[in-house]
Design a protein around this motif. Sequence first.
Motif, PDB file in Angstrom:
ATOM      1  N   THR A   1     -16.124  28.094 -44.578  1.00 50.08           N
ATOM      2  CA  THR A   1     -15.183  26.839 -44.271  1.00 50.08           C
ATOM      3  C   THR A   1     -13.926  27.593 -43.293  1.00 50.08           C
ATOM      4  O   THR A   1     -13.307  28.585 -43.974  1.00 50.08           O
ATOM      5  CB  THR A   1     -14.552  25.922 -44.947  1.00 50.08           C
ATOM      6  OG1 THR A   1     -15.670  25.514 -45.922  1.00 50.08           O
ATOM      7  CG2 THR A   1     -14.040  24.856 -44.260  1.00 50.08           C
TER       8      THR A   1
ATOM      9  N   ASP B   1     -11.274  25.576 -40.890  1.00 51.74           N
ATOM     10  CA  ASP B   1     -10.941  24.305 -40.537  1.00 51.74           C
ATOM     11  C   ASP B   1      -9.383  24.155 -40.834  1.00 51.74           C
ATOM     12  O   ASP B   1      -8.715  24.963 -40.951  1.00 51.74           O
ATOM     13  CB  ASP B   1     -11.753  23.315 -40.971  1.00 51.74           C
ATOM     14  CG  ASP B   1     -11.768  23.160 -42.380  1.00 51.74           C
ATOM     15  OD1 ASP B   1     -10.910  23.764 -43.127  1.00 51.74           O
ATOM     16  OD2 ASP B   1     -12.320  22.268 -43.089  1.00 51.74           O
ATOM     17  N   GLU B   2      -9.153  22.996 -40.394  1.00 55.35           N
ATOM     18  CA  GLU B   2      -7.591  22.500 -40.607  1.00 55.35           C
ATOM     19  C   GLU B   2      -7.630  21.205 -41.505  1.00 55.35           C
ATOM     20  O   GLU B   2      -8.557  20.470 -41.573  1.00 55.35           O
ATOM     21  CB  GLU B   2      -6.977  22.125 -39.429  1.00 55.35           C
ATOM     22  CG  GLU B   2      -6.659  23.380 -38.488  1.00 55.35           C
ATOM     23  CD  GLU B   2      -5.888  23.070 -37.094  1.00 55.35           C
ATOM     24  OE1 GLU B   2      -5.400  21.923 -37.189  1.00 55.35           O
ATOM     25  OE2 GLU B   2      -5.688  23.784 -36.131  1.00 55.35           O
ATOM     26  N   ILE B   3      -6.735  21.205 -42.482  1.00 59.54           N
ATOM     27  CA  ILE B   3      -6.593  19.954 -43.252  1.00 59.54           C
ATOM     28  C   ILE B   3      -5.100  19.527 -43.380  1.00 59.54           C
ATOM     29  O   ILE B   3      -4.323  20.533 -42.976  1.00 59.54           O
ATOM     30  CB  ILE B   3      -7.120  20.493 -44.743  1.00 59.54           C
ATOM     31  CG1 ILE B   3      -6.135  21.647 -45.449  1.00 59.54           C
ATOM     32  CG2 ILE B   3      -8.450  20.812 -44.787  1.00 59.54           C
ATOM     33  CD1 ILE B   3      -6.660  21.837 -46.831  1.00 59.54           C
TER      34      ILE B   3
ATOM     35  N   ASP C   1      -1.157  18.770 -48.861  1.00 55.28           N
ATOM     36  CA  ASP C   1      -0.907  17.583 -50.041  1.00 55.28           C
ATOM     37  C   ASP C   1       0.310  17.887 -50.630  1.00 55.28           C
ATOM     38  O   ASP C   1       1.015  19.060 -50.007  1.00 55.28           O
ATOM     39  CB  ASP C   1      -2.202  17.486 -50.943  1.00 55.28           C
ATOM     40  CG  ASP C   1      -2.394  19.033 -51.770  1.00 55.28           C
ATOM     41  OD1 ASP C   1      -1.489  20.029 -51.493  1.00 55.28           O
ATOM     42  OD2 ASP C   1      -3.376  19.236 -52.624  1.00 55.28           O
TER      43      ASP C   1
ATOM     44  N   ARG D   1      -7.227  26.530 -43.130  1.00 56.06           N
ATOM     45  CA  ARG D   1      -8.209  26.680 -44.476  1.00 56.06           C
ATOM     46  C   ARG D   1      -9.316  27.600 -44.144  1.00 56.06           C
ATOM     47  O   ARG D   1     -10.005  27.339 -43.487  1.00 56.06           O
ATOM     48  CB  ARG D   1      -8.429  25.522 -44.930  1.00 56.06           C
ATOM     49  CG  ARG D   1      -9.518  25.743 -46.447  1.00 56.06           C
ATOM     50  CD  ARG D   1      -9.962  24.311 -46.974  1.00 56.06           C
ATOM     51  NE  ARG D   1     -10.854  23.482 -46.188  1.00 56.06           N
ATOM     52  CZ  ARG D   1     -11.166  22.314 -46.543  1.00 56.06           C
ATOM     53  NH1 ARG D   1     -11.079  21.763 -47.651  1.00 56.06           N
ATOM     54  NH2 ARG D   1     -12.053  21.779 -45.696  1.00 56.06           N
TER      55      ARG D   1
ATOM     56  N   TYR E   1      -4.734  29.652 -47.438  1.00 50.63           N
ATOM     57  CA  TYR E   1      -4.258  28.336 -46.808  1.00 50.63           C
ATOM     58  C   TYR E   1      -2.972  28.948 -45.906  1.00 50.63           C
ATOM     59  O   TYR E   1      -2.223  29.762 -46.618  1.00 50.63           O
ATOM     60  CB  TYR E   1      -3.819  27.427 -47.496  1.00 50.63           C
ATOM     61  CG  TYR E   1      -4.945  26.846 -48.497  1.00 50.63           C
ATOM     62  CD1 TYR E   1      -5.583  25.581 -47.927  1.00 50.63           C
ATOM     63  CD2 TYR E   1      -4.955  27.060 -49.847  1.00 50.63           C
ATOM     64  CE1 TYR E   1      -6.684  25.190 -48.721  1.00 50.63           C
ATOM     65  CE2 TYR E   1      -6.149  26.681 -50.519  1.00 50.63           C
ATOM     66  CZ  TYR E   1      -6.865  25.460 -49.781  1.00 50.63           C
ATOM     67  OH  TYR E   1      -7.943  24.935 -50.747  1.00 50.63           O
TER      68      TYR E   1
END
Length: 231
Positions: free
Chosen positions: A95, A97-99, A102, A119, A137
Amino acid sequence: MPLHYAVKTRLVELLDRLGEGAALPPERALAAEFGVSRWTMRQAIRELVADGRLRARQGQGTFVATPKLIQPLALVSYTEALRAQGQTPGREVVTFDEIAADVELAGGLGIGEGEPVHRLERVLSADGQPIGLETTYLSVARFPALRAVLEPTGSLYRCLTDQLGVRFAEGEELVETVIATPREAELLKATQSLPMLLLHRNSRDTDGRPIEVVRSLYRGDRVGFRATLRP
C-alpha cells in the motif's frame, strides 16, 4: 524436564550434524529412533520451527534452517543492515496512499488530528524470502514531494536523507511479541501460530521534530535484534 524438551535438545545436536539446508528424517523414523511417541516428537519439531532452527516446506518436508538474520536496533537503513550480513534485500509495495491521522498518529507525528499522512506498507525480504511487514507513516505537509521522489521499492531512509534533506538524530523503539492477523500471516507466508516480533518506532531529526512513525512486524523464526548498551 518435560520429555519433549529433552527430545528437542537431542534434535538440536542432530541438526548441527546434518548441517544447514539438510532434510530432517521423517517424524515416524525419528520417534522410533528416540524411543518416544510421534506426538512428543511432533511437539519438539514444532518448537524448533518456532525457534527458527527448522523450516517446514509444505509438501516437501522439514529442513535445517539458515541462521537468523540479526538486525541492529538503530537508525540505520534496512538495506545496508541486510547487505552487511551478505543478504540481498528486497521490498514489495502493498500500500502507498494517504490517510487521515487519528489521535495516536497525529501525536506521534506532531500534527493535528485529521491531517493527511503518507502510508507506505511494504513486505521486506531477504534473498527473496519474506521476513517482515513494515508500515511507515509520514506527514504530507512536511513531505509533500515524497510520492514524486521515492522509488517505492527503494530505500526510504536514503530518499529522506539524500533527496529531502532529513537528518535523523534519535528514535524510540518498542519491541513486543504478537500473533499475526490472517492478512499479515498471508503476506509473510507464515502460519498464524508462528511467533512474531512487533516493533514500534518514532524518529526525530536534529531539531527534535518528528520524522516518522513506523510499525514493523517480523517473523520470529527468521529475524532477531541486537542492541548496544552503555551505562
